[in-house]
Design an enzyme around this catalytic site. Sequence first.
Site, PDB file in Angstrom:
ATOM      1  N   GLN A  20      17.375  -9.984  -3.988  1.00 46.53           N
ATOM      2  CA  GLN A  20      16.018  -9.780  -4.476  1.00 46.53           C
ATOM      3  C   GLN A  20      15.563 -11.022  -5.238  1.00 46.53           C
ATOM      4  OE1 GLN A  20      14.733  -7.215  -7.823  1.00 46.53           O
ATOM      5  NE2 GLN A  20      13.693  -5.979  -6.274  1.00 46.53           N
ATOM      6  N   TYR A  77       6.520  -7.394 -12.803  1.00 49.24           N
ATOM      7  CA  TYR A  77       6.817  -8.816 -12.693  1.00 49.24           C
ATOM      8  C   TYR A  77       5.688  -9.535 -11.951  1.00 49.24           C
ATOM      9  CZ  TYR A  77      11.442  -8.133 -14.738  1.00 49.24           C
ATOM     10  OH  TYR A  77      12.473  -7.853 -15.599  1.00 49.24           O
ATOM     11  N   ARG A 112      20.837   4.936 -10.210  1.00 52.08           N
ATOM     12  CA  ARG A 112      21.650   5.137 -11.420  1.00 52.08           C
ATOM     13  C   ARG A 112      22.990   5.800 -11.114  1.00 52.08           C
ATOM     14  NH1 ARG A 112      19.935   1.358 -14.728  1.00 52.08           N
ATOM     15  NH2 ARG A 112      17.813   0.987 -14.011  1.00 52.08           N
ATOM     16  N   ARG A 153       9.530  -5.188  -2.265  1.00 52.65           N
ATOM     17  CA  ARG A 153       9.506  -4.028  -3.144  1.00 52.65           C
ATOM     18  C   ARG A 153       8.181  -4.022  -3.890  1.00 52.65           C
ATOM     19  NH1 ARG A 153      13.942  -1.735  -7.630  1.00 52.65           N
ATOM     20  NH2 ARG A 153      13.515   0.452  -7.097  1.00 52.65           N
TER      21      ARG A 153
END
Length: 327
Positions: free
Chosen positions: A101, A172, A315, A221
């Site tokens: 990524q 971001y 997670r 993404r």
Amino acid sequence: MAHVFDPITIRHLTLSNRLVMPPMATAKADENGCVTDAVCSYYWERAKYSKIGLIITEHSYIHLQGKAHPGQTSLASDDVIPSLRRLTDGIHREGVRVFAQLSHAGTAALSEMTGQPPVGPSPICHPKQQKELPAEMTRQQIRQVTEWFARAALRAKEAGFDGVELHSAHGYLLNQFFSPLANQRSDEYGPQSVENRTRIHREVIQAARQAVGGDFPIGLRLGGCDYEAGGSTVEDCVEACRIFEKSGVDLLHLTGGMNGFVRPGHREPGYFRDLSVPVKQAVRVPVLLTGGVTTLDQAETLLGEDCADLIGVGRAIFKNAHWADGT
């Protein structure tokens, strides 16, 4: 109807199944952004035991200007390639594919981390960074960032990654251009239309494609919805994903925008299905859904309900490489 352990092809790359480990920061890289033994061990263990077809590694900064936090991995210079090659070789030994990524933190980057003033689409502080007012990027700076993304994509290919994912989520830089909450420009990159808000994405996709060639998968993404008044909407997300497909993106990965990786009021498995379902109906490239999935049965149900083509388990895998066995 797709099942968890059915293979799937992304561009010319075939995955053994439809389970994905999405990007999650370990913050274990060294001060130069090179992966360490701790980083390698973490990913190798999950490749061996987590029953996944694809790992998307934690976000790597494409230039020091966009570094988000200590211990972040780097794809900003050629000297990181040997350590990344060791990482990818170990993942491949387990029969798992791996994407890198690529990220620039934009207004979320602090000068105390980067040594440079923060920049972004507009002089608006990031929700999680109120210390420094960022400068609005010039067109020349936008072109420079586009080139940084392309060079980082090529380094990822040279380091043995099977593809790359462009990070336009969780507030971001690319996501900042997409979100009207962070983008108040008056030029062709401004918030007046989804076409404008995705202009930098299209330029990055084109530059990365020229760098890596036609057979190398490029995913994106997208923080598709801000879940906040005045922010990006589900409708914006669908329109943007149509644009990205036409621009040559091979995989669309849906998640939250400026608010991060949560959907307010929702914690059920696949809680970003409000994005993935309409996007899957609008595009032909594979769609990846993450958010709240902790068991194989949940992943199977979401695939059976046609919510996505691949399911990300975050997670649960981060906490336990043996998550799928319940041990």
